[in-house]
Design a protein around this motif. Structure first.
Motif, PDB file in Angstrom:
ATOM      1  N   ASN A   6       0.807  -1.226   0.000  1.00  0.00           N
ATOM      2  CA  ASN A   6       0.000   0.000   0.000  1.00  0.00           C
ATOM      3  C   ASN A   6       0.842   1.280   0.000  1.00  0.00           C
ATOM      4  N   ALA A   7       2.102   1.185  -0.448  1.00  0.00           N
ATOM      5  CA  ALA A   7       2.950   2.383  -0.537  1.00  0.00           C
ATOM      6  C   ALA A   7       2.679   3.161  -1.819  1.00  0.00           C
ATOM      7  N   GLY A   8       1.917   2.555  -2.742  1.00  0.00           N
ATOM      8  CA  GLY A   8       1.579   3.252  -3.994  1.00  0.00           C
ATOM      9  C   GLY A   8       2.419   2.798  -5.173  1.00  0.00           C
ATOM     10  N   ASP A  60      -6.492   1.685  -2.491  1.00  0.00           N
ATOM     11  CA  ASP A  60      -6.027   1.984  -1.133  1.00  0.00           C
ATOM     12  C   ASP A  60      -6.352   0.767  -0.274  1.00  0.00           C
ATOM     13  N   ASP A  80       5.572   5.122   1.423  1.00  0.00           N
ATOM     14  CA  ASP A  80       4.438   6.001   1.734  1.00  0.00           C
ATOM     15  C   ASP A  80       4.939   7.004   2.762  1.00  0.00           C
ATOM     16  N   HIS A 118       2.836   8.092   5.848  1.00  0.00           N
ATOM     17  CA  HIS A 118       2.506   7.139   6.912  1.00  0.00           C
ATOM     18  C   HIS A 118       3.309   7.462   8.172  1.00  0.00           C
ATOM     19  N   SER A 150       6.585   5.395   8.389  1.00  0.00           N
ATOM     20  CA  SER A 150       7.256   5.217   7.100  1.00  0.00           C
ATOM     21  C   SER A 150       8.680   4.685   7.282  1.00  0.00           C
ATOM     22  N   ASN A 194       6.649   8.656  -1.814  1.00  0.00           N
ATOM     23  CA  ASN A 194       5.354   8.803  -2.483  1.00  0.00           C
ATOM     24  C   ASN A 194       4.281   9.368  -1.536  1.00  0.00           C
ATOM     25  N   LYS A 195       3.142   9.717  -2.131  1.00  0.00           N
ATOM     26  CA  LYS A 195       1.953  10.255  -1.437  1.00  0.00           C
ATOM     27  C   LYS A 195       2.238  11.637  -0.842  1.00  0.00           C
TER      28      LYS A 195
END
Length: 432
Positions: A215-217, A234, A298, A301, A304, A331-332
């Motif tokens: 789910n880190a993208g 997601d 991510d 988070h 992270s 990311n994000k």
């Protein structure tokens, strides 16, 4: 009589995260619980009605939790009419049997839950085989649960195994036979994958592997880079099967540059079950072939850094060559507030190989692709090659690479002057 469509009622679930004082963890128990709830949400047909962290001074061999806590949780389960309890950690077969009997519910530990998710998500033949193999390896250690009803049927004086043991041994043999069959099938798939790798080595395109915590993208970034349409949600473990696509990078002097192959891999997670690491090793070995690794984080988070450490541990266990260059992709960025974002951008500027991006909005992608181009823009040397007419494939390969500077022909064959990188020389030597 009218027919009405009826959907199956969702399974009512409760999540427990044991916080054991004697076990040091990188992460806060509250964040561990949040991840466990996300794992539960990734399984279709589950409705999480409650979750809590359970502080444990010590593990009780028979029930994991102390008797008072077991009674307290039983009242909670009954009140919410819970069908399934998810324990975010290891649970022994004896503990599982006792808790299921005490609470009147089905119980899954962390490994069992992740196996269920993988079984639901696997799409390719290899993925299905890998999950099945991992599940059998896990199930083999827990056969005691299924056959406790036979214990009271033992005969004799108890000096030798009765029907209970016989049944367990019979099941264990059946599982072992199935494991052998699955391994043979996976070996055939692995050989096919190795043939694909061997043919890809002859192709001049470098391999860029995307790795990272689940789910880190990664898939969203993969789609941004390649224009592909890989499922990106997601959700933990949205992508299981590896996907590969060609990407034409921007040239450093404008226009179109070299082509690379991007590979999107399965996401990692802390305490990934050993059965799954072993089963998915063939899939993860794509990372070992990579010329460049993009570690997607991510950055929004709260843990992270801890997630990055977990990814680093798994890469080390896989045997990834430390000489392979690695970029960190933060990311994000779109989910980070303005003050934190500014601080992150300053940090990234002061560290080599770090790129803040938003795979969702596309921000920072151009800079990342430019950096990948630069990474593959190696020093070039001139060589003169003499090829016989029987080596037409080598000549075609050189022209396909666009590295031929001059070519003459005589009775013996071709005399070709090339300007190439050390990587291309290596590919050429492997070419047959």
């Amino acid at each position: 009589m009218d027919a009405h469509e009826t959907a199956a009622a969702p399974t009512r679930a409760y999540v427990l995260h044991p916080d054991l004082k004697s076990v040091k963890s990188r992460r806060l128990p509250e964040h561990g619980l949040a991840e466990a709830v996300s794992l539960a949400a990734a399984l279709p047909g589950l409705q999480v009605l409650g979750a809590e962290v359970v502080r444990l001074p010590r593990v009780q061999p028979g029930t994991l939790f102390g008797s008072g806590k077991v009674e307290e949780l039983k009242a909670t389960m009954n009140g919410l009419e819970i069908d399934l309890v998810l324990v975010d950690g290891p649970v022994t077969p004896v503990q599982q049997r006792n808790l299921e009997k005490e609470w009147g519910v089905k119980l899954l530990d962390r490994t069992g839950l992740i196996l269920e998710i993988f079984a639901d998500r696997a799409r390719t033949r290899e993925g299905v085989l890998q999950v099945e193999l991992a599940a059998l390896s896990y199930q083999r250690t827990r056969l005691v649960r299924a056959w406790t009803h036979l214990e009271r049927q033992r005969g004799g004086f108890g000096f030798v195994g009765g029907p209970g043991e016989t049944q367990i041994e019979s099941d264990r043999r059946a599982i072992d036979d199935q494991v052998i069959r699955l391994k043979r099938q996976l070996d055939r798939v692995a050989k096919t994958r190795e043939l694909h790798r061997a043919s890809r080595r002859k192709v001049p395109f470098p391999l860029v592997a995307l790795v990272g915590y689940t789910n880190a993208g990664k898939s969203t970034l993969f789609n941004q880079m390649t224009g592909a349409d890989v499922m990106a949600k997601d959700m933990l473990f949205a992508t299981l099967d590896p996907t590969m696509r060609g990407v034409t990078l921007p040239a450093l002097d404008g226009g179109l540059g070299r082509k690379v192959i991007a590979s999107d891999t399965v996401g990692f997670i802390s305490e990934l079950p050993t059965q799954l690491v072993a089963a998915f090793r063939a899939t993860l070995e794509e990372v070992l072939e990579a010329d460049l690794i993009l570690h997607v984080r991510d950055i929004s988070h709260p843990e992270s850094a801890e997630q990055a450490a977990d990814v680093a541990d798994i890469l080390t266990s896989l045997g990834v060559n430390k000489a392979v260059p690695m970029f960190e992709v933060w990311n994000k960025l779109d989910l980070v507030d303005a003050n934190q974002r500014e601080a992150l951008e300053v940090q990234a500027t002061n560290r080599a190989g770090v790129f803040p991006v938003s795979a969702l909005t596309g921000e920072g992608i151009a800079a990342l692709l430019h950096a990948i181009s630069t990474a593959f823009d190696e020093e070039k040397t001139t060589s003169v090659l003499e090829l016989k007419f029987s080596e037409g494939k080598r000549r075609s390969w050189l022209h396909g690479e666009g590295i031929v500077q001059d070519e003459t022909q005589d009775e013996a064959g071709w005399r070709i002057t090339v300007l190439w990188t050390a990587r291309q020389q290596g590919r050429y030597r492997e070419f047959s």
